[in-house]
Scaffold this active site. Sequence first.
Site, PDB file in Angstrom:
ATOM      1  N   SER A  75     -34.111   6.109 -21.395  1.00  0.00           N
ATOM      2  CA  SER A  75     -32.740   7.198 -22.046  1.00  0.00           C
ATOM      3  C   SER A  75     -31.808   6.454 -21.411  1.00  0.00           C
ATOM      4  O   SER A  75     -32.035   7.218 -20.252  1.00  0.00           O
ATOM      5  CB  SER A  75     -33.298   8.744 -22.485  1.00  0.00           C
ATOM      6  OG  SER A  75     -34.784   8.180 -23.404  1.00  0.00           O
TER       7      SER A  75
HETATM    8  N1  SAM Z   1     -39.224   8.813 -21.501  1.00  0.00           N
HETATM    9  C1  SAM Z   1     -39.023   7.323 -21.400  1.00  0.00           C
HETATM   10  C2  SAM Z   1     -38.056   7.200 -19.823  1.00  0.00           C
HETATM   11  O1  SAM Z   1     -37.974   8.244 -19.489  1.00  0.00           O
HETATM   12  O2  SAM Z   1     -38.062   6.009 -19.956  1.00  0.00           O
HETATM   13  C3  SAM Z   1     -37.745   6.849 -22.553  1.00  0.00           C
HETATM   14  C4  SAM Z   1     -38.853   6.761 -23.758  1.00  0.00           C
HETATM   15  S1  SAM Z   1     -38.137   5.519 -24.711  1.00  0.00           S
HETATM   16  C5  SAM Z   1     -36.893   6.259 -25.147  1.00  0.00           C
HETATM   17  C6  SAM Z   1     -39.353   6.107 -26.236  1.00  0.00           C
HETATM   18  C7  SAM Z   1     -41.181   6.142 -26.191  1.00  0.00           C
HETATM   19  O3  SAM Z   1     -42.037   6.456 -26.769  1.00  0.00           O
HETATM   20  C8  SAM Z   1     -41.291   4.101 -26.282  1.00  0.00           C
HETATM   21  O4  SAM Z   1     -41.798   3.450 -25.172  1.00  0.00           O
HETATM   22  C9  SAM Z   1     -42.186   4.214 -27.160  1.00  0.00           C
HETATM   23  O5  SAM Z   1     -42.705   3.093 -27.160  1.00  0.00           O
HETATM   24  C10 SAM Z   1     -43.013   5.689 -27.129  1.00  0.00           C
HETATM   25  N2  SAM Z   1     -43.039   6.066 -28.434  1.00  0.00           N
HETATM   26  C11 SAM Z   1     -43.137   5.539 -29.763  1.00  0.00           C
HETATM   27  N3  SAM Z   1     -43.586   6.736 -30.274  1.00  0.00           N
HETATM   28  C12 SAM Z   1     -44.896   6.613 -29.823  1.00  0.00           C
HETATM   29  C13 SAM Z   1     -46.565   7.661 -30.639  1.00  0.00           C
HETATM   30  N4  SAM Z   1     -46.060   7.420 -31.792  1.00  0.00           N
HETATM   31  N5  SAM Z   1     -46.757   8.331 -29.275  1.00  0.00           N
HETATM   32  C14 SAM Z   1     -46.148   8.082 -28.065  1.00  0.00           C
HETATM   33  N6  SAM Z   1     -45.068   7.001 -27.430  1.00  0.00           N
HETATM   34  C15 SAM Z   1     -44.861   6.467 -28.428  1.00  0.00           C
END
Ligand code: SAM
Length: 225
Positions: A75
């Site tokens: 992010s």
């Molecule tokens: N917090 C992260 C970082 O600091 O890098 C950014 C995360 S990215 C914007 C969103 C993440 O949410 C992705 O890695 C994606 O695979 C994960 N994601 C999406 N749906 C999800 C779910 N149902 N359960 C767990 N992770 C999920």
Amino acid sequence: MSLFSRPTPEARGLGMTSQRARDRLIDRLKSNGIADRRVLDVMRRLPRHLFIEEALASRAYEDTALPIGQAQTISQPWVVARMTEALIEHKLPAKVLEVGTGSGYQAAVLAALVANVYTVERIEELLRNARRRFRKLGIENVRSRHDDGKLGWPEHAPFDAIMLTAAGEAIDPILFDQLALDGILVAPVGVPGAQRLLSYRYDGKGWVSQSLGDVSFVPLLGGLG
Ligand code: SAM
């Protein structure tokens, strides 16, 4: 002083070269309204370049989201700062659940501020990389799990705070069931192109949301990746 209780010898020397770039990023976050000194201090010291591929490391201290593989992103720093600020604004939570570990950067920011961080990621390869970074930095208060975070992590509930780092069209009530009544949930909500960052708190009758502004996040998906 070190950010984490047990930095590895390797971690102690990390990131010194990028300190000036990080200082500039922090100035930018401040001028864009981030005021919590605890959050600014952690982000000033945490080496974001270690959470992305080397090829993109020179862009690590731009205030922008960057690709981390598997069509996912780390992010934007401003968003990380704003979400963290909102999460700790009323009281410092002891136990936080993050849904969407991604690169592990947001979990590492939280780990420097709160006692226990639980983080869930649905894509195994991303989680493996994030765990490697936690080890490298000597972060010992993050527990992580490969699972669908839409379901939270019931075995460790209740949480004092829950943060979603991927956007759903609504918050699944199962997550509110895992939140302490004096807790807070911060999440992007909406469809691509029309998402808002919302914080939810209990007002004695129900969970009430407050908007923290417009954002653009990858979608919250069901099942495992
Ligand atoms: N917090 C992260 C970082 O600091 O890098 C950014 C995360 S990215 C914007 C969103 C993440 O949410 C992705 O890695 C994606 O695979 C994960 N994601 C999406 N749906 C999800 C779910 N149902 N359960 C767990 N992770 C999920």
